[in-house]
Scaffold this motif. Structure first.
Motif, PDB file in Angstrom:
ATOM      1  N   GLN A  30     -49.075  44.547   4.604  1.00 32.70           N
ATOM      2  CA  GLN A  30     -49.779  45.912   4.781  1.00 32.70           C
ATOM      3  C   GLN A  30     -49.235  45.879   5.836  1.00 32.70           C
ATOM      4  O   GLN A  30     -50.136  45.294   7.299  1.00 32.70           O
ATOM      5  N   LEU A  31     -48.351  46.704   7.015  1.00 36.09           N
ATOM      6  CA  LEU A  31     -48.351  46.215   8.622  1.00 36.09           C
ATOM      7  C   LEU A  31     -48.592  47.823   8.862  1.00 36.09           C
ATOM      8  O   LEU A  31     -48.695  49.020   8.622  1.00 36.09           O
ATOM      9  N   GLU A  32     -50.042  46.933   9.600  1.00 36.76           N
ATOM     10  CA  GLU A  32     -50.034  48.525  10.516  1.00 36.76           C
ATOM     11  C   GLU A  32     -49.666  48.403  11.621  1.00 36.76           C
ATOM     12  O   GLU A  32     -49.157  47.604  12.454  1.00 36.76           O
ATOM     13  N   LYS A  33     -49.869  49.836  12.704  1.00 40.41           N
ATOM     14  CA  LYS A  33     -49.372  49.254  14.222  1.00 40.41           C
ATOM     15  C   LYS A  33     -50.530  50.691  14.492  1.00 40.41           C
ATOM     16  O   LYS A  33     -50.614  51.785  14.646  1.00 40.41           O
ATOM     17  N   ASP A  34     -51.105  50.082  15.634  1.00 38.88           N
ATOM     18  CA  ASP A  34     -52.796  50.495  16.270  1.00 38.88           C
ATOM     19  C   ASP A  34     -51.891  50.948  18.259  1.00 38.88           C
ATOM     20  O   ASP A  34     -51.433  50.242  18.500  1.00 38.88           O
ATOM     21  N   ASN A  73     -53.122  52.251  20.341  1.00 41.99           N
ATOM     22  CA  ASN A  73     -53.933  52.564  21.614  1.00 41.99           C
ATOM     23  C   ASN A  73     -53.737  51.642  21.796  1.00 41.99           C
ATOM     24  O   ASN A  73     -53.635  51.033  23.401  1.00 41.99           O
ATOM     25  N   TYR A  74     -53.751  50.512  21.417  1.00 41.34           N
ATOM     26  CA  TYR A  74     -54.216  48.968  22.255  1.00 41.34           C
ATOM     27  C   TYR A  74     -52.770  48.016  22.331  1.00 41.34           C
ATOM     28  O   TYR A  74     -52.625  46.860  22.691  1.00 41.34           O
ATOM     29  N   GLY A  75     -51.363  48.820  21.193  1.00 47.19           N
ATOM     30  CA  GLY A  75     -50.299  48.350  20.912  1.00 47.19           C
ATOM     31  C   GLY A  75     -50.761  46.788  20.573  1.00 47.19           C
ATOM     32  O   GLY A  75     -49.895  45.848  20.852  1.00 47.19           O
ATOM     33  N   ILE A  76     -50.840  47.088  18.769  1.00 52.91           N
ATOM     34  CA  ILE A  76     -51.049  45.658  18.574  1.00 52.91           C
ATOM     35  C   ILE A  76     -50.626  46.271  16.862  1.00 52.91           C
ATOM     36  O   ILE A  76     -50.609  47.366  16.535  1.00 52.91           O
ATOM     37  N   MET A  77     -49.521  44.858  16.748  1.00 54.11           N
ATOM     38  CA  MET A  77     -48.771  45.019  14.948  1.00 54.11           C
ATOM     39  C   MET A  77     -49.628  43.815  14.644  1.00 54.11           C
ATOM     40  O   MET A  77     -49.574  43.289  14.734  1.00 54.11           O
ATOM     41  N   SER A  78     -49.468  44.907  13.345  1.00 57.49           N
ATOM     42  CA  SER A  78     -51.021  43.187  11.938  1.00 57.49           C
ATOM     43  C   SER A  78     -49.879  43.101  10.742  1.00 57.49           C
ATOM     44  O   SER A  78     -49.685  44.480  10.680  1.00 57.49           O
ATOM     45  N   LEU A  79     -50.033  42.580  10.221  1.00 55.75           N
ATOM     46  CA  LEU A  79     -49.764  41.775   8.961  1.00 55.75           C
ATOM     47  C   LEU A  79     -50.459  41.292   8.132  1.00 55.75           C
ATOM     48  O   LEU A  79     -51.092  40.035   8.386  1.00 55.75           O
ATOM     49  N   ILE A  80     -50.634  42.420   6.391  1.00 57.03           N
ATOM     50  CA  ILE A  80     -52.517  41.382   5.727  1.00 57.03           C
ATOM     51  C   ILE A  80     -52.026  41.944   4.959  1.00 57.03           C
ATOM     52  O   ILE A  80     -51.122  43.007   4.321  1.00 57.03           O
ATOM     53  N   ASN A  81     -52.221  40.688   4.348  1.00 57.21           N
ATOM     54  CA  ASN A  81     -51.660  40.539   2.355  1.00 57.21           C
ATOM     55  C   ASN A  81     -52.724  40.938   1.854  1.00 57.21           C
ATOM     56  O   ASN A  81     -53.490  40.985   1.701  1.00 57.21           O
ATOM     57  N   ILE A  82     -51.938  42.062   0.514  1.00 56.62           N
ATOM     58  CA  ILE A  82     -53.317  43.217   0.466  1.00 56.62           C
ATOM     59  C   ILE A  82     -54.091  42.399  -0.970  1.00 56.62           C
ATOM     60  O   ILE A  82     -54.760  42.965  -1.626  1.00 56.62           O
ATOM     61  N   TYR A  83     -53.687  41.666  -1.178  1.00 54.48           N
ATOM     62  CA  TYR A  83     -54.178  40.856  -2.493  1.00 54.48           C
ATOM     63  C   TYR A  83     -55.201  39.789  -1.625  1.00 54.48           C
ATOM     64  O   TYR A  83     -55.652  38.889  -2.602  1.00 54.48           O
ATOM     65  N   ASP A  84     -54.986  39.588  -0.713  1.00 53.07           N
ATOM     66  CA  ASP A  84     -56.085  37.934   0.449  1.00 53.07           C
ATOM     67  C   ASP A  84     -55.550  37.112   0.576  1.00 53.07           C
ATOM     68  O   ASP A  84     -56.010  36.043  -0.446  1.00 53.07           O
ATOM     69  N   HIS A  85     -54.318  37.032  -0.537  1.00 52.29           N
ATOM     70  CA  HIS A  85     -53.750  35.237  -0.361  1.00 52.29           C
ATOM     71  C   HIS A  85     -52.285  35.174   1.285  1.00 52.29           C
ATOM     72  O   HIS A  85     -52.467  36.278   2.586  1.00 52.29           O
ATOM     73  N   ASN A  86     -52.573  33.629   1.236  1.00 50.52           N
ATOM     74  CA  ASN A  86     -51.544  33.697   2.847  1.00 50.52           C
ATOM     75  C   ASN A  86     -52.980  33.464   3.581  1.00 50.52           C
ATOM     76  O   ASN A  86     -52.121  34.425   4.678  1.00 50.52           O
ATOM     77  N   ARG A  87     -53.973  32.914   3.316  1.00 53.18           N
ATOM     78  CA  ARG A  87     -54.442  33.113   4.640  1.00 53.18           C
ATOM     79  C   ARG A  87     -55.032  32.137   5.091  1.00 53.18           C
ATOM     80  O   ARG A  87     -54.998  30.712   4.296  1.00 53.18           O
ATOM     81  N   LEU A  88     -54.788  32.202   6.611  1.00 54.32           N
ATOM     82  CA  LEU A  88     -54.850  30.662   7.165  1.00 54.32           C
ATOM     83  C   LEU A  88     -56.282  30.267   7.325  1.00 54.32           C
ATOM     84  O   LEU A  88     -56.993  30.664   7.742  1.00 54.32           O
ATOM     85  N   ARG A  89     -56.226  28.497   7.693  1.00 54.28           N
ATOM     86  CA  ARG A  89     -57.839  28.104   6.867  1.00 54.28           C
ATOM     87  C   ARG A  89     -57.856  27.418   8.597  1.00 54.28           C
ATOM     88  O   ARG A  89     -57.236  26.336   8.800  1.00 54.28           O
ATOM     89  N   ILE A  90     -58.518  27.757   9.103  1.00 53.57           N
ATOM     90  CA  ILE A  90     -59.011  26.691  10.763  1.00 53.57           C
ATOM     91  C   ILE A  90     -60.288  25.546  11.106  1.00 53.57           C
ATOM     92  O   ILE A  90     -61.337  26.563  10.001  1.00 53.57           O
ATOM     93  N   ASP A  91     -60.415  25.305  11.298  1.00 49.93           N
ATOM     94  CA  ASP A  91     -61.885  24.003  11.361  1.00 49.93           C
ATOM     95  C   ASP A  91     -62.608  24.472  12.459  1.00 49.93           C
ATOM     96  O   ASP A  91     -62.304  26.277  12.761  1.00 49.93           O
TER      97      ASP A  91
END
Length: 215
Positions: free
Chosen positions: A68-72, A74-92
């Motif tokens: 899902q590609l979204e564009k805001d 107002n704030y000038g943001i484009m974001s890409l989200i996996n609709i199946y909640d896959h490919n998430r980055l795990r950070i420490d």
């Protein structure tokens, strides 16, 4: 369909489509404005402008592939989200707490933010706030932790260093980008504060227990 939109693009636009699609898959976020250290000013991001031009075909393409590609605007943001909640980055843990602290600083200073919706800070300010909130193990952090946290958040266009040199051991001047709003919402701020307070209390309890055990 997205394929019909794609076929209608020029050869140059198709090349840009492929490049920007890969960029979004790698970086997740894209912002409308970026600071240019060489010119010491904030300028429009040419990639964001092109992605906006190609947004309908990019959006439809990603929808077909489970994103899902979204564009805001107002704030000038484009974001890409996996609709199946896959490919998430795990950070420490440290990077997570560094991110949370940047979000708190953004919230505190967003009313004074520039018209580009960026908040200026620096590494030391973030670390000192982490220390004040009791988020650092024994009140300390390593240079490696700081550099890796900033490098990770910089890669995903959540923060940007204002110097053109590599991430410094001594710290950097930073811009917290509006993309941080997409990661942690206003409601997330309240939840985050409760979590941070719980972490601080638990950390104090553990320290107290260790002291009792040593006596």
């Amino acid at each position: 369909m997205w394929s019909e939109r794609y076929e209608a693009l020029s050869s140059y636009e198709r090349g840009e489509f492929r490049r920007l699609a890969n960029y979004l898959l790698s970086h997740t976020y894209m912002v409308r404005y970026q600071y240019q250290p060489s010119q010491q000013m904030t300028l429009p991001n040419a990639d964001y402008q092109m992605a906006t031009r190609l947004f309908p075909v990019l959006r439809d393409y990603f929808t077909v592939t489970g994103w899902q590609l979204e564009k805001d605007d107002n704030y000038g943001i484009m974001s890409l989200i996996n609709i199946y909640d896959h490919n998430r980055l795990r950070i420490d843990r440290f990077t997570t707490l560094f991110l949370y602290t940047c979000r708190l600083i953004y919230e505190e200073q967003r009313e004074q933010a520039s018209s580009f919706h960026m908040v200026k800070t620096d590494t030391q300010t973030v670390v000192e706030k982490m220390r004040m909130l009791g988020l650092l193990d024994k009140g300390k952090t390593t240079q490696k932790e700081r550099i890796e946290a900033q490098r990770t958040l910089g890669h995903y266009n959540i923060i940007q260093k204002m110097e053109s040199v590599a991430w410094s051991n001594d710290g950097n001047e930073l811009l917290i980008l509006p993309s941080i709003l997409s990661i942690i919402s206003n409601q997330g701020i309240n939840d985050m504060m409760l979590e941070l307070e719980e972490m601080r209390i638990n950390g104090s309890d553990e320290a107290g227990q260790e002291q009792e055990d040593s006596e």
